[in-house]
Structures are given as C-alpha cells and as structure tokens.
Design an enzyme around this catalytic site. Structure first.
Site, PDB file in Angstrom:
ATOM      1  N   SER A  49       0.807  -1.224   0.000  1.00 41.52           N
ATOM      2  CA  SER A  49       0.000   0.000   0.000  1.00 41.52           C
ATOM      3  C   SER A  49       0.840   1.273   0.000  1.00 41.52           C
ATOM      4  CB  SER A  49      -0.952   0.024   1.197  1.00 41.52           C
ATOM      5  OG  SER A  49      -0.245   0.215   2.400  1.00 41.52           O
ATOM      6  N   LYS A  86       1.155   4.276   6.988  1.00 44.07           N
ATOM      7  CA  LYS A  86       0.473   5.180   6.062  1.00 44.07           C
ATOM      8  C   LYS A  86       0.993   6.597   6.267  1.00 44.07           C
ATOM      9  CE  LYS A  86      -2.693   2.272   4.405  1.00 44.07           C
ATOM     10  NZ  LYS A  86      -1.968   1.051   4.656  1.00 44.07           N
TER      11      LYS A  86
END
Length: 132
Positions: A49, A86
């Site tokens: 991701s 993230k």
C-alpha cells in the site's frame, strides 16, 4: 543494528580507484539512522500500500516513537487494533491515513474509531529485487 561498512565519497561509472576505500571512515548505520536509540525500533513491511512512497513488502522501517506525527509524515499506527503504515493527514475534515498506492483507499477516521500512534518512520531499508 551494529553493521559497519567502508564508504567512499562518490561512485564512478567506470573503474573506481583502489584508493577510494581509504578516504572515508567506516559507516556506522546506528549513527546514521538512529537518533534516539531508546525510542527507536525496526519493523518489517508486509503488503504494497506504500509503494508510491518507496516502501515495499519486505522492507525494514526505522521508526522513532518519540516523534509526534505532523501532516505528511509516514507513521506506524493502529486503527481499531489493526497495524498499518500510512501517510498521516490532518486538515479541517479531521484525520486520515493515506496509502501511497491508488489501489488502496484512504482510512478516514470516524467517531468512535480508535487510533493509536506508534511512531514516525524515519528511514526505509530495502534490497533490490531478486537479492533477498
């Protein structure tokens, strides 16, 4: 991490001089990557991701838990008990965690969700493909 290696000041695309290896002192990766040893830990990445930020599955992240998150920092967090790496975003709409891969959605924190902060990523160590 106690690896030390010799480092030359630059790299030449032709044939390097044999004397280059003696120009610089040994490189201490702890000195280079770990500013606060008591607050630093390492974590291995799973998934893709964050590939747009240069972070791939199998990479080793250097994380400093003493640093507070600021908008745009890559962080380690837990959302409702699930760990993730993230990009931290805070704006007038609240807090969200953004991936660096368009195949993944951003995590927008909603009322009642639990966000725990586990540190700011300060470095990423990865090997080239096929060299693991």
């Amino acid at each position: 991490m106690s690896a030390k290696a010799k480092v030359s000041g630059s790299v030449v695309a032709g044939f390097p001089s044999p004397a280059e290896q003696y120009l610089e002192p040994p490189l201490d990766l702890n000195e280079l990557l770990v500013k606060r040893p008591a607050a630093t830990y390492f974590v291995r990445v799973e998934g893709d991701s964050m590939v747009g930020a240069g972070i791939r599955g199998g990479d080793l992240l250097v994380v400093d838990r003493s640093l507070r998150p600021a908008d745009g920092d890559v962080i380690i967090a837990s959302v409702d008990g699930e760990f993730t790496v993230k990009t931290f975003r805070r704006d007038e709409d609240g807090v969200r965690l953004e991936p660096a891969n368009p195949a993944f959605p951003a995590i927008r924190l909603r009322a009642g969700q639990e966000l725990d902060y586990f540190g700011k990523v300060t470095a990423c160590i990865h090997r080239f493909a096929g060299k693991r």
